[in-house]
Motif scaffolding. Structure first.
Motif, mmCIF file in Angstrom:
data_model
loop_
_atom_site.group_PDB
_atom_site.id
_atom_site.type_symbol
_atom_site.label_atom_id
_atom_site.label_comp_id
_atom_site.label_asym_id
_atom_site.label_seq_id
_atom_site.Cartn_x
_atom_site.Cartn_y
_atom_site.Cartn_z
ATOM 1 N N LEU A 184 10.642 3.620 -16.684
ATOM 2 C CA LEU A 184 9.647 2.575 -16.901
ATOM 3 C C LEU A 184 8.794 2.315 -15.675
ATOM 4 O O LEU A 184 7.766 1.642 -15.744
ATOM 5 N N GLY A 185 9.234 2.838 -14.539
ATOM 6 C CA GLY A 185 8.494 2.639 -13.295
ATOM 7 C C GLY A 185 7.265 3.526 -13.214
ATOM 8 O O GLY A 185 7.011 4.374 -14.056
ATOM 9 N N LYS A 186 6.507 3.335 -12.154
ATOM 10 C CA LYS A 186 5.309 4.140 -11.928
ATOM 11 C C LYS A 186 5.688 5.411 -11.167
ATOM 12 O O LYS A 186 6.828 5.604 -10.762
ATOM 13 N N ASP A 187 4.697 6.280 -10.973
ATOM 14 C CA ASP A 187 4.943 7.559 -10.304
ATOM 15 C C ASP A 187 5.566 7.376 -8.925
ATOM 16 O O ASP A 187 6.379 8.181 -8.483
ATOM 17 N N ARG A 188 5.179 6.302 -8.239
ATOM 18 C CA ARG A 188 5.693 6.074 -6.891
ATOM 19 C C ARG A 188 7.208 5.900 -6.901
ATOM 20 O O ARG A 188 7.892 6.313 -5.962
ATOM 21 N N LEU A 189 7.744 5.289 -7.952
ATOM 22 C CA LEU A 189 9.190 5.096 -8.041
ATOM 23 C C LEU A 189 9.892 6.445 -8.199
ATOM 24 O O LEU A 189 10.927 6.692 -7.575
ATOM 25 N N TYR A 190 9.340 7.326 -9.030
ATOM 26 C CA TYR A 190 9.870 8.686 -9.162
ATOM 27 C C TYR A 190 9.894 9.369 -7.790
ATOM 28 O O TYR A 190 10.896 9.969 -7.384
#
Length: 434
Positions: A184-190
C-alpha cells in the motif's frame, strides 16, 4: 513442456552470446568501470537512487532459487549444471544491461517515472508485435503470483517450521501485515526497505556459505573440477551414456540460472526504470552488478558448498531441500538450521516484495485504483494458499511463466539490443558512452 524449455534456453543463450560479441565482452573487459559507476558513485556522491532500484531487482532475483534452486540443479543435472548456470550468468550480465538500458531510456524519452518491456514493445514495435507488450504485462502479473509469491511463500512456511518449529498461523500473522504495508506504500517505501534489507540478508548468507566451504576445504578442488568436467559430458561419454544427460545438464543449468538471476525475462528493468533521475548507462551497469552478485557470487557459493559436502559426495541424500538443510546442520549444528531458515525466509520474502512491485507496475492496461486493490488482495491471498499448492505444479508453472516473459522480451532485445550495447565495444575503461 520440454520443447518450450529447450527453446527458451537456446533463445537466452543466443541473445547473450550475440550481445556479448556485439559489445566485445564489455561485462568482462570493463568490469572495473561497471563497479566504479555503481558502487563507486554510491560512495563518492552518496547518490543511492540507482542502488535502491538495484536492491528491489536484486531482492526479487536472490530468492529461493539461490538456495533450493541451486541444490536442485546439482541433484537433477549434476555438477555440470553449475557450469551452465555460470554461463547463463556471464551472458546474462550483458543481457541485463541491454534490457535495462533500453527500458530506462524509453521511460526518460517519454518523461515517465516508470517503465519496462511492455512500454518499449508497445511504443517501438510495428504491426502485430505491438500486442506483445500487453502479452508481456499479463504474463508478468501471472508470474508475480507463481514465481514471485506461491513458491517463495511455501518455502517460508517450510523453513520456519524446520528452523524454529513455527506453524502456519504465526508466520502468516507476521508476514501478511508487513507485506500489506509495503504494497500500500509508495515506491519510496519499496526502495528504502529493499536498500536496507537486501544487503544485510546477502552478507549474512555469504558469510555462512563461506564457513561451510572452508570447513570442507579439502573437497573444494574436486568440487570445482567436477563442475567443468561434467559440464561437457566427459563422464557421460566415457561411461557410455547417451547425450541425454548432457542435454538435461544444460537445460537444468540454464533454466535454474534464469530462475535465479532473471536475465532476459524483462522483470528487473521495471525496477530500474523507477529509479529517480535514472541514467540508462548507470542503471544498465547496476543490472550487470545485480547478475554478478546473484549468480557469480551467491549461486556459486551455494554450489561449491553443496558439491564439497561429504553428504553430497556420499550420495546419501538426494532431495535438494533435505540436502541443503543437512549441510548447514552438519557444519553449524542445530544453529545451522536456524541460520539457513533465516537466510531462506529473508531471500524468499525479498522476492515476494520485489515481484509485488513488478506486478503493480505491470498493470499498464489501466490506471484505475480499484484494479490495483484487486491485485493486492489476490497477491496477499496467494501467501496462505501456498501451503496447499502442489510444489511440483508450482515449479512447472514457474518455468512456463518465466519462459512466457522471456519470449516477448527476447524479441525486444533482438530488435533493439544491438543499439544498446554497440557503443560499449569502443568504450575505454574510464569513459562513459554518450
Amino acid at each position: 513442456m520440454g520443447v518450450l524449455l529447450y527453446f527458451c534456453a537456446s533463445l537466452l543463450i543466443v541473445n547473450g552470446v550475440y550481445l556479448t560479441v556485439r559489445s566485445k565482452f564489455f561485462q568482462v573487459r570493463n568490469l572495473k568501470t561497471v563497479f566504479s559507476v555503481t558502487f563507486g558513485k554510491l560512495f563518492k556522491s552518496r547518490d543511492s537512487n540507482g542502488f535502491k532500484a538495484m536492491s528491489i531487482a536484486l531482492g526479487s532475483t536472490i530468492g529461493i532459487g539461490n538456495i533450493i534452486g541451486v541444490a536442485a540443479a546439482v541433484t537433477v543435472g549434476g555438477p555440470g549444471a553449475v557450469f551452465w548456470m555460470l554461463i547463463t550468468g556471464f551472458t546474462g550480465m550483458i543481457v541485463k544491461y541491454a534490457e535495462t538500458y533500453i527500458c530506462v531510456k524509453e521511460a526518460k524519452e517519454n518523461n515517465r517515472s516508470f517503465g519496462g518491456p511492455m512500454y518499449v514493445i508497445k511504443n517501438k514495435s510495428v504491426g502485430f508485435l505491438k500486442y506483445f507488450g500487453a502479452v508481456f504485462a499479463l504474463v508478468c502479473i501471472l508470474a508475480s503470483f507463481f514465481s514471485g509469491n506461491l513458491i517463495q511463500a511455501k518455502s517460508i512456511y517450510r523453513f520456519a517450521e524446520i528452523g524454529f518449529d513455527l506453524s502456519f498461523v504465526p508466520v502468516t500473522v507476521v508476514m501478511l501485515p508487513v507485506l500489506l504495508i509495503i504494497l500500500l506504500g509508495k515506491d519510496r517505501l519499496y526502495q528504502n526497505f529493499s536498500a536496507v534489507f537486501v544487503p544485510l540478508m546477502s552478507v549474512f548468507y555469504i558469510v555462512a556459505a563461506l564457513i561451510i566451504i572452508f570447513s570442507n576445504i579439502v573437497f573444494v578442488p574436486q568440487a570445482v573440477l567436477s563442475i567443468f568436467t561434467s559440464a561437457l559430458g566427459f563422464k557421460q561419454i566415457t561411461g557410455g551414456f547417451s547425450g541425454a544427460l548432457l542435454s538435461q545438464c544444460l537445460r537444468t543449468g540454464v533454466m535454474k540460472g534464469l530462475f535465479s538471476n532473471e536475465a532476459g525475462m524483462g522483470s528487473s528493468p521495471i525496477a530500474h526504470s523507477g529509479a529517480k533521475n535514472a541514467d540508462p548507462f548507470c542503471q544498465g551497469c547496476w543490472g550487470i552488478v545485480e547478475v554478478f552478485i546473484d549468480t557469480v557470487v551467491v549461486c556459486m557459493l551455494t554450489a561449491v558448498a553443496v558439491l564439497s559436502s561429504p553428504l553430497y559426495l556420499s550420495g546419501a541424500v538426494t532431495d535438494p531441500f533435505v540436502l541443503i538443510c543437512e549441510i548447514f546442520k552438519s557444519t553449524f549444528g542445530t544453529f545451522g538450521l536456524k541460520a539457513l531458515s533465516i537466510s531462506a525466509c529473508c531471500f524468499a520474502f525479498a522476492s515476494i516484495i520485489g515481484w509485488s512491485y513488478y506486478g503493480v507496475k505491470a498493470e499498464f492496461f489501466t490506471d484505475n485504483p480499484f484494479v490495483k486493490k484487486v491485485y493486492i488482495i489476490l497477491f496477499l491471498l496467494c501467501v496462505p494458499l501456498s501451503i496447499i499448492a502442489g510444489e511440483q505444479l508450482i515449479w512447472i508453472l514457474t518455468d512456463i511463466f518465466n519462459s512466457a516473459m522471456l519470449i516477448p522480451n527476447s524479441v525486444m532485445l533482438l530488435s533493439l539490443g544491438g543499439s544498446a550495447v554497440s557503443p560499449l565495444k569502443t568504450m575505454s575503461r574510464r569513459t562513459k558512452p554518450t
